[in-house]
Design an enzyme around this catalytic site. Structure first.
Site, PDB file in Angstrom:
ATOM      1  N   GLU A 291     -16.290  30.650 -48.561  1.00 39.33           N
ATOM      2  CA  GLU A 291     -16.136  29.246 -48.993  1.00 39.33           C
ATOM      3  C   GLU A 291     -17.362  28.425 -48.594  1.00 39.33           C
ATOM      4  O   GLU A 291     -17.265  27.253 -48.266  1.00 39.33           O
ATOM      5  CB  GLU A 291     -14.851  28.630 -48.414  1.00 39.33           C
ATOM      6  CG  GLU A 291     -13.610  28.936 -49.234  1.00 39.33           C
ATOM      7  CD  GLU A 291     -13.602  28.297 -50.618  1.00 39.33           C
ATOM      8  OE1 GLU A 291     -14.345  27.324 -50.844  1.00 39.33           O
ATOM      9  OE2 GLU A 291     -12.871  28.810 -51.476  1.00 39.33           O
TER      10      GLU A 291
ATOM     11  N   ARG B 219      -0.800  33.197 -14.909  1.00 37.72           N
ATOM     12  CA  ARG B 219      -1.704  34.205 -14.372  1.00 37.72           C
ATOM     13  C   ARG B 219      -2.314  33.714 -13.057  1.00 37.72           C
ATOM     14  O   ARG B 219      -2.824  32.586 -12.993  1.00 37.72           O
ATOM     15  CB  ARG B 219      -2.821  34.474 -15.383  1.00 37.72           C
ATOM     16  CG  ARG B 219      -3.856  35.468 -14.933  1.00 37.72           C
ATOM     17  CD  ARG B 219      -3.269  36.837 -14.828  1.00 37.72           C
ATOM     18  NE  ARG B 219      -4.274  37.849 -14.526  1.00 37.72           N
ATOM     19  CZ  ARG B 219      -3.952  39.082 -14.173  1.00 37.72           C
ATOM     20  NH1 ARG B 219      -2.691  39.468 -14.093  1.00 37.72           N
ATOM     21  NH2 ARG B 219      -4.901  39.961 -13.917  1.00 37.72           N
TER      22      ARG B 219
HETATM   23  C1  LIG Z   1     -14.230  38.864 -46.584  1.00 35.78           C
HETATM   24  C2  LIG Z   1     -14.942  38.122 -47.668  1.00 35.78           C
HETATM   25  C3  LIG Z   1     -14.213  37.609 -48.737  1.00 35.78           C
HETATM   26  C4  LIG Z   1     -14.854  36.978 -49.794  1.00 35.78           C
HETATM   27  N1  LIG Z   1     -14.132  36.573 -50.880  1.00 35.78           N
HETATM   28  C5  LIG Z   1     -14.777  36.133 -51.988  1.00 35.78           C
HETATM   29  C6  LIG Z   1     -14.075  35.891 -53.200  1.00 35.78           C
HETATM   30  O1  LIG Z   1     -12.860  36.097 -53.303  1.00 35.78           O
HETATM   31  N2  LIG Z   1     -14.778  35.447 -54.271  1.00 35.78           N
HETATM   32  C7  LIG Z   1     -16.120  35.221 -54.210  1.00 35.78           C
HETATM   33  O2  LIG Z   1     -16.689  34.827 -55.225  1.00 35.78           O
HETATM   34  N3  LIG Z   1     -16.828  35.435 -53.077  1.00 35.78           N
HETATM   35  C8  LIG Z   1     -16.187  35.894 -51.976  1.00 35.78           C
HETATM   36  N4  LIG Z   1     -16.885  36.146 -50.813  1.00 35.78           N
HETATM   37  C9  LIG Z   1     -18.333  35.939 -50.786  1.00 35.78           C
HETATM   38  C10 LIG Z   1     -18.762  34.782 -49.897  1.00 35.78           C
HETATM   39  O3  LIG Z   1     -18.444  33.572 -50.484  1.00 35.78           O
HETATM   40  C11 LIG Z   1     -20.281  34.950 -49.647  1.00 35.78           C
HETATM   41  O4  LIG Z   1     -20.431  36.071 -48.800  1.00 35.78           O
HETATM   42  C12 LIG Z   1     -20.899  33.719 -49.031  1.00 35.78           C
HETATM   43  O5  LIG Z   1     -20.982  32.690 -49.966  1.00 35.78           O
HETATM   44  C13 LIG Z   1     -22.308  34.001 -48.466  1.00 35.78           C
HETATM   45  O6  LIG Z   1     -23.119  34.603 -49.392  1.00 35.78           O
HETATM   46  P1  LIG Z   1     -23.958  35.914 -49.018  1.00 35.78           P
HETATM   47  O7  LIG Z   1     -23.008  36.899 -48.472  1.00 35.78           O
HETATM   48  O8  LIG Z   1     -24.750  36.289 -50.199  1.00 35.78           O
HETATM   49  O9  LIG Z   1     -24.908  35.458 -47.848  1.00 35.78           O
HETATM   50  P2  LIG Z   1     -26.367  34.834 -47.967  1.00 35.78           P
HETATM   51  O10 LIG Z   1     -26.315  33.621 -48.824  1.00 35.78           O
HETATM   52  O11 LIG Z   1     -27.322  35.890 -48.366  1.00 35.78           O
HETATM   53  O12 LIG Z   1     -26.637  34.404 -46.478  1.00 35.78           O
HETATM   54  C14 LIG Z   1     -27.241  35.277 -45.497  1.00 35.78           C
HETATM   55  C15 LIG Z   1     -27.896  34.418 -44.421  1.00 35.78           C
HETATM   56  O13 LIG Z   1     -28.937  33.640 -45.000  1.00 35.78           O
HETATM   57  C16 LIG Z   1     -28.832  32.306 -44.576  1.00 35.78           C
HETATM   58  N5  LIG Z   1     -29.324  31.404 -45.621  1.00 35.78           N
HETATM   59  C17 LIG Z   1     -29.059  31.446 -46.956  1.00 35.78           C
HETATM   60  N6  LIG Z   1     -29.657  30.428 -47.594  1.00 35.78           N
HETATM   61  C18 LIG Z   1     -30.328  29.714 -46.661  1.00 35.78           C
HETATM   62  C19 LIG Z   1     -31.119  28.533 -46.689  1.00 35.78           C
HETATM   63  N7  LIG Z   1     -31.343  27.848 -47.814  1.00 35.78           N
HETATM   64  N8  LIG Z   1     -31.630  28.079 -45.524  1.00 35.78           N
HETATM   65  C20 LIG Z   1     -31.393  28.746 -44.351  1.00 35.78           C
HETATM   66  N9  LIG Z   1     -30.648  29.857 -44.272  1.00 35.78           N
HETATM   67  C21 LIG Z   1     -30.109  30.336 -45.402  1.00 35.78           C
HETATM   68  C22 LIG Z   1     -27.349  32.096 -44.315  1.00 35.78           C
HETATM   69  O14 LIG Z   1     -27.137  31.038 -43.384  1.00 35.78           O
HETATM   70  C23 LIG Z   1     -26.920  33.442 -43.765  1.00 35.78           C
HETATM   71  O15 LIG Z   1     -27.102  33.457 -42.372  1.00 35.78           O
HETATM   72  C24 LIG Z   1     -16.251  36.776 -49.739  1.00 35.78           C
HETATM   73  C25 LIG Z   1     -16.984  37.262 -48.645  1.00 35.78           C
HETATM   74  C26 LIG Z   1     -16.351  37.947 -47.636  1.00 35.78           C
HETATM   75  C27 LIG Z   1     -17.171  38.511 -46.519  1.00 35.78           C
END
Ligand SMILES: Cc1cc2nc3c(=O)[nH]c(=O)nc-3n(C[C@H](O)[C@H](O)[C@H](O)COP(=O)(O)OP(=O)(O)OC[C@H]3O[C@@H](n4cnc5c(N)ncnc54)[C@H](O)[C@@H]3O)c2cc1C
Length: 688
Positions: A430, A312
């Site tokens: 994860e 490019r």
């Molecule tokens: C596409 C996709 C596929 C998935 N697949 C699976 C699956 O097959 N099986 C399964 O079991 N799960 C699955 N998940 C779930 C995934 O593992 C969770 O979304 C993830 O663990 C985060 O949890 P939450 O969404 O409740 O976020 P939360 O835990 O609510 O986090 C929200 C925010 O709060 C912050 N936060 C949380 N705790 C703290 C703390 N102590 N201190 C500071 N900040 C904090 C985090 O950093 C984040 O910014 C999937 C999720 C997605 C989006």
């Protein structure tokens, strides 16, 4: 500059070093996984993507390349390292397929294998491997994702019927985001609170049928669909709720906790929290795979951006007709080369992590040895740290590569939008990256002591008083080599050449040690405040007050782990030219990391103002030296051309030819500055 790089380096020699211990798995994938059905398809609907990915998953199962991690008696290879490596290779293909495979054979199959018993293996593992039994890993609930110890789903044992009653008590307790749930899953490993004889024994897992043969939900199971997502359209994420579903006693995955017919609960691990984290710890392979896959996507994005940047052109140099190739611009090099250097560092760190994981898991699961708790904790901490580093780097780098390709980077046909959308969630699933950093920090603060607790709880107040750990940093596997390099640093810091590897290592060590000591000091201070009558501090405030500092410590720790792995990687490179190149790339990783945190080093007296300026010019000099080797550095990733699925790369050869012809004309004084048919419009069109 003391380094002088050879004019050309054989990418094959570099590839050999990068391929490492599971080179045969990488080779096999490159030679045999080049199926168009495994590549992403652009512009399809969610429905089409899901159907295509289901077919591709079945095809992948039929290829026999999904069983690396499973026991040999079921047709697997009992080779944990090979299983992660094969997932890393699959991540160069469609990431929906990689995630679907990760759910089926990593999470679902892995939980069955590692938490289940022999009878369960015999009954289900073969069908899991062949994809005749698609399954889910149902841990997360709408209300609890990061703090999974607090799941609300219950599974209550009834001795009269010898069944468990699996129940979702309210909407926030439904399982959410569950891969394979919305369309394909026939069974799920469901995580819930185990209650027997009126006592809650904490979170355990059961194998639960969720769909009948005809695809309808089983009695008492409600299945929902999470619908369109930001990426990963081929993965059918969904929701699961259970209305008093009867689960036979023998469906409990009972490796770490058993329930007798009369409801008596037994476990070899008495402490409930410890049991829970031990269970989760066995599933570390998923986290290691996600980190490695993020790095594969990063390598592919860099491969595309570097090759595009080679052809490019924008703007002519003053007084010249010839337009400049964008990779020749310093700021373009500033974008691509430090990211490439970090990708190399992370590759070496991931390689070391996979070897450690393989050795720890083989000792326990293949040779039946006792779990070495310290080694297991350290493995979990490294896995968490490198998952954070690799997924964070992927998100930043893929975005940067998208921008580095300008408008072309935004077109789906050029792959980058897919890579960006599909890897985005890697920082969340994860293990959320912020929460994982706290896990790393906790390991550093407590020195892997046998203290377990929920990640956000930070344990008891007494923990600070107990904290007698000396802040001597635990060195990585390259211990002796690193010590030798650091000990050899001559004279005062501000006199040492910046390309002295010992000096670079010392800077990384200093920053980590200082951050750790500072965090401990602040925690101690807060713990004395807690007892202060006029300034009482709750345990929550005590830790929350230093959370940023603690996370910075974890970040600096990961940076050091990566640098040490990189240094060890350079050290074992035999080919002299490849070694010289890697050595310079390692300099760039070290110095650009220090440069990015220059303010901290200045604040803490480790850089003078003039050294800080020297640092910037040294980085610029390294970029100049590495510029001729950019293509070699991406060639060494050895991503088969057919896997890249980026239109701009397919046109690369034609463009290069056209440009060479055009440059020849310009040199001969016959060139024109308008599109003339010898170059494509891409190179010569004016900015819009
Ligand atoms: C596409 C996709 C596929 C998935 N697949 C699976 C699956 O097959 N099986 C399964 O079991 N799960 C699955 N998940 C779930 C995934 O593992 C969770 O979304 C993830 O663990 C985060 O949890 P939450 O969404 O409740 O976020 P939360 O835990 O609510 O986090 C929200 C925010 O709060 C912050 N936060 C949380 N705790 C703290 C703390 N102590 N201190 C500071 N900040 C904090 C985090 O950093 C984040 O910014 C999937 C999720 C997605 C989006």
């Amino acid at each position: 500059m003391t380094n002088s790089l050879p004019t050309s380096v054989d990418p094959e020699a570099l590839r050999e070093v990068l391929d490492g211990r599971w080179a045969h798995v990488r080779r096999d994938a490159r030679e045999n996984l080049g199926d168009r059905d495994f590549l992403p398809v652009y512009g399809e609907t969610m429905q089409e993507a899901r159907e295509r990915v289901t077919r591709a998953a079945k095809k992948l199962a039929d290829s026999g390349r999904v069983g690396f991690g499973f026991p040999k008696e079921f047709g697997g290879e009992a080779d944990s390292g090979a299983s992660v490596t094969s997932i890393e290779m699959l991540a160069f293909a469609d990431l929906s397929l990689m995630v679907k495979a990760g759910v089926q054979w990593g999470l679902f199959g892995g939980a069955l294998e590692l938490l289940g018993n022999r009878r369960q293996h015999e009954k289900y593992l073969r069908d899991v491997m062949s994809f005749d039994l698609p399954g889910c890993f149902a841990m997360t609930e709408t209300g609890h994702g990061s703090d999974v110890q607090q799941l609300r789903t219950t599974c209550t044992y009834d001795p009269a019927t010898e069944t468990f009653d699996l129940h979702t008590p309210h909407q926030a307790a439904r399982k959410d985001y569950i891969g394979n749930a919305a369309k394909d899953g026939r069974m799920a490993v469901v995580f819930a609170q185990l209650v027997s004889r009126g006592t809650n024994h904490g979170v355990h897992a059961w194998l639960v049928p969720i769909r009948n043969e005809d695809g309808t939900p089983c009695d008492g199971v409600t299945i929902g669909d999470d619908g369109p997502k930001a990426g990963l359209p081929g993965v059918d994420n969904g929701r699961l709720s259970f209305d008093h579903v009867a689960v036979p006693r023998d469906m409990l995955l009972d490796r770490y906790g058993q329930v007798a017919a009369d409801g008596t609960y037994t476990s070899s691990i008495e402490n409930e929290t410890r049991r829970f984290f031990t269970m989760l710890g066995t599933l570390v392979r998923g986290r290691v795979s996600v980190g490695g896959s993020a790095s594969s996507a990063t390598k592919l994005a860099l491969d595309i951006a570097v090759r595009y940047g080679n052809v490019r052109r924008q703007f002519a140099a003053p007084g010249e007709e010839r337009e400049i190739v964008i990779n020749d611009y310093l700021v373009h090099q500033r974008k691509l080369l430090p990211a490439l250097a970090k990708t190399y560092g992370l590759h070496f760190a991931q390689g070391t992590l996979v070897e450690t994981m393989h050795d720890v898991q083989t000792a326990v699961h293949v040779h039946g040895e006792e779990v070495d708790e310290a080694a297991q904790r350290e493995l979990e901490s490294r896995a968490a740290g490198l998952k954070v580093a690799q997924t964070g780097h992927a998100t930043a780098t893929i975005q940067m590569c998208r921008e580095a390709c300008g408008g072309a980077g935004y077109l789906q046909e050029n792959r980058l939008p897919h890579l960006k959308a599909d890897t985005d969630v890697f920082t969340t699933f994860e293990g959320d990256n912020t929460v994982l950093l706290q896990l790393v920090a906790k390991g550093l603060l407590t020195g892997y002591r046998d203290t377990f607790g929920s990640l956000d709880g930070w344990g008891r107040v007494g923990f600070v008083a107990d904290m007698v750990r000396e802040t001597v940093l635990e060195r990585t596997a390259a211990r002796a080599l690193i010590a030798r390099l650091i000990d050899a640093v001559p004279g005062r810091d501000d006199e040492v050449p910046m390309l002295d590897r010992g000096w670079q290592l010392k800077m990384f060590e200093f920053r980590e040690k200082h951050s750790l000591e500072g965090a401990i000091r602040r925690l101690r201070k807060n713990s004395t405040m807690e007892t202060h009558p006029t300034h009482p501090m709750t345990p929550f405030d005590m830790f929350n007050d230093v959370q940023d500092h603690v996370l910075k410590t974890a970040q600096t720790h990961i940076d050091r782990v990566v640098l040490e792995a990189f240094v060890a990687g350079v050290d074992r490179t035999e080919d002299p030219a490849a070694r010289a190149l890697l050595d310079t790339v390692c300099d760039l990783y070290a110095l650009s990391t220090i440069e990015a945190d220059k303010a901290w080093f200045l604040e803490h007296g480790r850089l003078t103002a003039s050294r800080a300026k020297l640092l910037t010019s040294t980085v610029n000099q390294l970029l100049k030296e590495l510029r001729p080797h950019m293509t070699t550095l991406v060639d060494a990733f050895a991503i088969p051309a057919g896997w890249k699925a980026a239109q701009i790369l397919e046109e690369e050869a034609d463009r290069q030819e056209a440009m060479a012809a055009r440059d020849a004309e310009l040199r001969a004084g016959t060139g024109q500055d308008t599109p003339d048919g010898t170059a494509t419009a891409l190179e010569v069109a004016p900015a819009q």
